[in-house]
Design a protein around this motif. Structure first.
Motif, PDB file in Angstrom:
ATOM      1  N   ARG A  20     -32.866  23.308  -9.431  1.00 38.70           N
ATOM      2  CA  ARG A  20     -34.625  23.500  -9.193  1.00 38.70           C
ATOM      3  C   ARG A  20     -34.686  24.956  -9.761  1.00 38.70           C
ATOM      4  NH1 ARG A  20     -37.227  19.965  -5.928  1.00 38.70           N
ATOM      5  NH2 ARG A  20     -36.069  18.168  -5.219  1.00 38.70           N
ATOM      6  N   VAL A  41     -33.188  12.941  -9.232  1.00 35.09           N
ATOM      7  CA  VAL A  41     -34.841  13.039  -9.408  1.00 35.09           C
ATOM      8  C   VAL A  41     -35.318  14.269  -9.600  1.00 35.09           C
ATOM      9  CG1 VAL A  41     -36.765  12.352  -7.924  1.00 35.09           C
ATOM     10  CG2 VAL A  41     -34.631  11.115  -7.607  1.00 35.09           C
ATOM     11  N   SER A  43     -38.664  16.793  -9.977  1.00 35.75           N
ATOM     12  CA  SER A  43     -39.844  16.957  -9.157  1.00 35.75           C
ATOM     13  C   SER A  43     -40.551  17.982  -9.871  1.00 35.75           C
ATOM     14  CB  SER A  43     -39.451  17.215  -7.816  1.00 35.75           C
ATOM     15  OG  SER A  43     -38.758  18.629  -7.821  1.00 35.75           O
ATOM     16  N   LYS A  44     -41.841  18.156  -9.147  1.00 39.93           N
ATOM     17  CA  LYS A  44     -42.555  19.222  -9.824  1.00 39.93           C
ATOM     18  C   LYS A  44     -41.879  20.733  -9.846  1.00 39.93           C
ATOM     19  CE  LYS A  44     -45.536  18.085  -6.857  1.00 39.93           C
ATOM     20  NZ  LYS A  44     -46.538  17.957  -6.145  1.00 39.93           N
ATOM     21  N   ASP A  45     -41.104  20.921  -8.773  1.00 38.96           N
ATOM     22  CA  ASP A  45     -40.489  22.267  -8.760  1.00 38.96           C
ATOM     23  C   ASP A  45     -39.717  22.471  -9.988  1.00 38.96           C
ATOM     24  OD1 ASP A  45     -41.651  22.582  -6.234  1.00 38.96           O
ATOM     25  OD2 ASP A  45     -39.768  21.584  -5.257  1.00 38.96           O
ATOM     26  N   HIS A  46     -38.950  21.632 -10.782  1.00 37.65           N
ATOM     27  CA  HIS A  46     -38.206  21.808 -11.832  1.00 37.65           C
ATOM     28  C   HIS A  46     -38.998  22.450 -13.171  1.00 37.65           C
ATOM     29  CE1 HIS A  46     -35.392  18.807  -9.910  1.00 37.65           C
ATOM     30  NE2 HIS A  46     -34.559  19.517 -10.447  1.00 37.65           N
ATOM     31  N   LEU A  65     -37.666   9.833 -12.425  1.00 41.73           N
ATOM     32  CA  LEU A  65     -38.851  10.576 -12.230  1.00 41.73           C
ATOM     33  C   LEU A  65     -39.787   9.522 -12.065  1.00 41.73           C
ATOM     34  CD1 LEU A  65     -40.266  13.720 -14.192  1.00 41.73           C
ATOM     35  CD2 LEU A  65     -41.733  11.530 -13.664  1.00 41.73           C
ATOM     36  N   ASP A  70     -44.767  11.258  -7.021  1.00 44.43           N
ATOM     37  CA  ASP A  70     -44.702  12.675  -6.959  1.00 44.43           C
ATOM     38  C   ASP A  70     -45.428  13.416  -7.686  1.00 44.43           C
ATOM     39  OD1 ASP A  70     -43.848  14.811  -5.393  1.00 44.43           O
ATOM     40  OD2 ASP A  70     -41.943  15.264  -6.513  1.00 44.43           O
ATOM     41  N   TRP A  71     -46.154  12.707  -8.789  1.00 37.10           N
ATOM     42  CA  TRP A  71     -46.979  13.311  -9.890  1.00 37.10           C
ATOM     43  C   TRP A  71     -48.410  13.261  -9.665  1.00 37.10           C
ATOM     44  CZ3 TRP A  71     -44.109  16.894 -12.716  1.00 37.10           C
ATOM     45  CH2 TRP A  71     -42.623  16.664 -12.495  1.00 37.10           C
ATOM     46  N   SER A  79     -47.671  20.840 -13.806  1.00 40.03           N
ATOM     47  CA  SER A  79     -46.708  21.958 -13.585  1.00 40.03           C
ATOM     48  C   SER A  79     -46.297  22.865 -14.747  1.00 40.03           C
ATOM     49  CB  SER A  79     -45.653  21.115 -12.880  1.00 40.03           C
ATOM     50  OG  SER A  79     -46.113  20.347 -11.579  1.00 40.03           O
TER      51      SER A  79
END
Length: 291
Positions: A20, A41, A43-46, A65, A70-71, A79
């Motif tokens: 991340r 998986v 996520s937005k943090d990536h 994904l 999550d999106w 993001s």
């Protein structure tokens, strides 16, 4: 490494989760992890801090994904381009290439993809993405290449796709798309039926199947069936009327009856004589062969 601008780790044997912390490289413009064995998986943090990204390649991995989970509120486009959710042209113009093909992505294509005004190439092929193609995909006027093949996309092809004047490479094959292929000028210049194969519900040029023949035009089908039924009804009525006309003429006109039965007698005599001659000739020939 806040000043890092170019990171290419593609074509190795790297495995495991994508860290991340890569999402904090705010000056990164080129980011490629393609052709590895990454899993896990995303996520937005990536992508949260990649505000200057221009090239993103995550293809040929086993990444997961789900756009629909999550999106849903903050899509990948949000993001990537603006951590403060300020959707302006300036904040979304940088990224020009996204390649996430050959992974295990699911969910729908994010509608906020249209925020990437400068996007030139998008490849989401060979995933498990479902749902329709966003109706406003035509706002990506800089798009030159679009590959959504080998997914589970359904519905009709948006007519706005024909508004992308720079589009030179399109692949929508092997999905579950249906309806008439848009007839915009740009799509006609491509004119390649292989862009659409594997979608049994699609019809119209450049495909060979006509929309009126595969049930996409119910009015035409109904008119065609109605015309066929009328033809059969007319033929049956004409046959019955003709038969009754002859029967009535024979019933009330004696001379016609006599002529009719005389004709039948003559035909019977001719057939009888012909059969008798043929039988006699056959028996004579058979007797000669035995002797």
């Amino acid at each position: 490494m806040k000043s890092l601008r170019y990171l290419d780790l593609s074509q190795n044997n790297l495995a495991g989760d994508v860290p991340r912390g890569l999402g904090a490289l705010s000056n990164l413009t080129y980011f490629s992890l393609g052709l590895n064995n990454f899993s896990g998986v995303l996520s937005k943090d990536h992508f949260a801090g990649l505000v200057n990204l221009e090239y993103l390649n995550l293809s040929l991995n086993s990444l997961k994904l789900d756009f629909s989970e999550d999106w849903s509120s903050d899509s990948i486009t949000t993001s990537i381009k603006d951590r403060e959710l300020n959707y302006t042209h300036e904040s979304t113009k940088h990224i020009v290439l996204i390649d996430m093909s050959s992974n295990s992505f699911t969910g729908y294509i994010p509608k906020k993809l249209s925020l990437l005004k400068g996007l030139r190439s998008l490849n989401l092929s060979n995933n498990q993405i479902s749902g329709p193609i966003p109706d406003d995909i035509g706002v990506l006027r800089e798009l030159e290449s679009l590959d959504l093949s080998y997914n589970y996309l359904r519905g009709e092809i948006p007519s706005s796709l024909s508004d992308i004047s720079f589009l030179s490479c399109l692949n929508l094959s092997y999905n579950d798309l249906s309806g008439t292929i848009p007839s915009g000028q740009q799509l006609q210049t491509l004119n390649n039926q292989y862009m659409y194969i594997g979608n049994p519900g699609l019809c119209g040029p450049p495909l060979l199947n006509n929309c009126s023949m595969n049930g996409t035009n119910p009015n035409f089908s109904q008119e065609h069936e109605g015309g066929r039924s009328s033809l059969y009804l007319s033929m049956s009525t004409g046959f019955v009327m003709g038969l009754w006309t002859v029967f009535c003429a024979m019933l009330f006109m004696k001379t016609w009856r006599i002529a009719y039965f005389q004709l039948l007698d003559q035909l019977y005599d001719k057939v009888y004589v012909q059969v008798a001659i043929s039988k006699a000739a056959f028996l004579r020939k058979r007797g000669d062969e035995e002797t």
